[in-house]
Design an enzyme around this catalytic site. Sequence first.
Site, PDB file in Angstrom:
ATOM      1  N   HIS A 122      -3.973  -4.648 -11.484  1.00  0.00           N
ATOM      2  CA  HIS A 122      -5.389  -4.966 -11.247  1.00  0.00           C
ATOM      3  C   HIS A 122      -6.026  -5.299 -12.595  1.00  0.00           C
ATOM      4  O   HIS A 122      -6.248  -4.407 -13.418  1.00  0.00           O
ATOM      5  CB  HIS A 122      -6.120  -3.773 -10.628  1.00  0.00           C
ATOM      6  CG  HIS A 122      -5.722  -3.488  -9.221  1.00  0.00           C
ATOM      7  ND1 HIS A 122      -6.493  -3.846  -8.145  1.00  0.00           N
ATOM      8  CD2 HIS A 122      -4.620  -2.915  -8.718  1.00  0.00           C
ATOM      9  CE1 HIS A 122      -5.884  -3.483  -7.035  1.00  0.00           C
ATOM     10  NE2 HIS A 122      -4.737  -2.904  -7.356  1.00  0.00           N
ATOM     11  N   HIS A 172       5.646   1.524  -6.719  1.00  0.00           N
ATOM     12  CA  HIS A 172       4.506   0.620  -6.932  1.00  0.00           C
ATOM     13  C   HIS A 172       4.986  -0.722  -7.492  1.00  0.00           C
ATOM     14  O   HIS A 172       4.442  -1.773  -7.152  1.00  0.00           O
ATOM     15  CB  HIS A 172       3.477   1.258  -7.877  1.00  0.00           C
ATOM     16  CG  HIS A 172       2.261   0.410  -8.105  1.00  0.00           C
ATOM     17  ND1 HIS A 172       1.388   0.065  -7.084  1.00  0.00           N
ATOM     18  CD2 HIS A 172       1.788  -0.200  -9.223  1.00  0.00           C
ATOM     19  CE1 HIS A 172       0.427  -0.707  -7.570  1.00  0.00           C
ATOM     20  NE2 HIS A 172       0.647  -0.886  -8.865  1.00  0.00           N
ATOM     21  N   SER A 176      -3.560  -5.442  -4.996  1.00  0.00           N
ATOM     22  CA  SER A 176      -2.429  -5.272  -5.916  1.00  0.00           C
ATOM     23  C   SER A 176      -1.520  -6.488  -5.908  1.00  0.00           C
ATOM     24  O   SER A 176      -1.035  -6.903  -4.850  1.00  0.00           O
ATOM     25  CB  SER A 176      -1.560  -4.074  -5.489  1.00  0.00           C
ATOM     26  OG  SER A 176      -2.278  -2.900  -5.562  1.00  0.00           O
ATOM     27  N   GLU A 183      -8.388   6.841  -7.458  1.00  0.00           N
ATOM     28  CA  GLU A 183      -8.616   6.800  -8.912  1.00  0.00           C
ATOM     29  C   GLU A 183      -9.679   7.817  -9.322  1.00  0.00           C
ATOM     30  O   GLU A 183      -9.912   8.018 -10.513  1.00  0.00           O
ATOM     31  CB  GLU A 183      -9.078   5.407  -9.340  1.00  0.00           C
ATOM     32  CG  GLU A 183      -8.001   4.338  -9.224  1.00  0.00           C
ATOM     33  CD  GLU A 183      -8.555   2.963  -9.549  1.00  0.00           C
ATOM     34  OE1 GLU A 183      -8.616   2.611 -10.734  1.00  0.00           O
ATOM     35  OE2 GLU A 183      -8.946   2.242  -8.595  1.00  0.00           O
ATOM     36  N   SER A 202      -6.963   1.174   0.460  1.00  0.00           N
ATOM     37  CA  SER A 202      -8.181   0.470   0.014  1.00  0.00           C
ATOM     38  C   SER A 202      -8.876  -0.205   1.196  1.00  0.00           C
ATOM     39  O   SER A 202      -8.637   0.129   2.348  1.00  0.00           O
ATOM     40  CB  SER A 202      -7.797  -0.592  -1.029  1.00  0.00           C
ATOM     41  OG  SER A 202      -7.033  -1.612  -0.409  1.00  0.00           O
ATOM     42  N   HIS A 234     -10.292   2.162  -6.228  1.00  0.00           N
ATOM     43  CA  HIS A 234      -9.742   2.962  -5.144  1.00  0.00           C
ATOM     44  C   HIS A 234     -10.287   4.389  -5.191  1.00  0.00           C
ATOM     45  O   HIS A 234     -10.565   4.923  -6.266  1.00  0.00           O
ATOM     46  CB  HIS A 234      -8.215   3.035  -5.257  1.00  0.00           C
ATOM     47  CG  HIS A 234      -7.544   1.705  -5.315  1.00  0.00           C
ATOM     48  ND1 HIS A 234      -7.421   0.995  -6.486  1.00  0.00           N
ATOM     49  CD2 HIS A 234      -6.956   0.960  -4.351  1.00  0.00           C
ATOM     50  CE1 HIS A 234      -6.785  -0.142  -6.232  1.00  0.00           C
ATOM     51  NE2 HIS A 234      -6.494  -0.189  -4.956  1.00  0.00           N
TER      52      HIS A 234
END
Length: 271
Positions: free
Chosen positions: A60, A246, A29, A85, A211, A82
């Site tokens: 991303h 985020h 990220s 997701e 991740s 990820h």
Amino acid sequence: MYYENIKESADFILERIDEAPKTAVILGSGLGGVVDIMTDKTVIPYEDIPNFPRSTVPGHAGNLVIGKIGAQTVAAMQGRFHYYEGFSMKELTYPVYVMKLIGVENIIITNACGGVNRSFKPGDLMIIDNYINFLGQNPLIGDNDERLGPRFPDMSEPFSKELLEKAEKAAEKLGIDYKRGVYALFNGPCYESAAEIHAYEVLGADAVGMSTVPEIIAANHAGMKVFGVSCVTNMATGIAKVKHSHEEVVRVANESSTKLCEWLKTMLIDW
Ligand code: HPA
């Protein structure tokens, strides 16, 4: 079928480039800027590559960028996949095996993480010395194809000493101060609770993120040399004095990206 799919993705990429990369970088990220230091670039959107997964997270980009850093041809994955997701572990490690089949031998894995070690601060870079998989999931579950790697890969040395030495040398040359520590994988997508972070701290984690561990496992399975580096974008829940966002993670990662790019560039140029 799985192997044939990977081979089809790899052949598609190989047809579009002059020289196969020996090194790949997976960009976490806000760390996609590594591609800015590459020259002679070929940009291949993930959606063009047959069988390749597609990125869904802001920050991303979703491109495979192959180009030069110094004399080295490097493949940069601008955007990763990820578990949160909704990808299966097999899907999100798929690109690692594609890298293997295009001839990649070394893989550098980066991420944004929360600092669990109280001596860390946002903006710090941490070499990943070891990992803890708190997910109870593993990308190697299911049939094993020996062409990709062994059924029971050893994990006593998940990170290459050789790549570590190159990173240390480059950091020394640039005067980059870095931490070292254990990266713990949490599934996300919510951030951890303060009690979870306390538990991880007691269990030996220095950093936490969503991740990297699946790719580390797959790359070791595939016999690649692995180097991992985390950018501490925030202190983890309960240690941080503020709530997470985020946007803040991406902002701090972008800021540290310059330092990380310099580091990787020096490491790759002096390869
Ligand atoms: N937790 C999990 N993943 C993260 C964090 C965090 O605090 N920061 C950046 N990625």
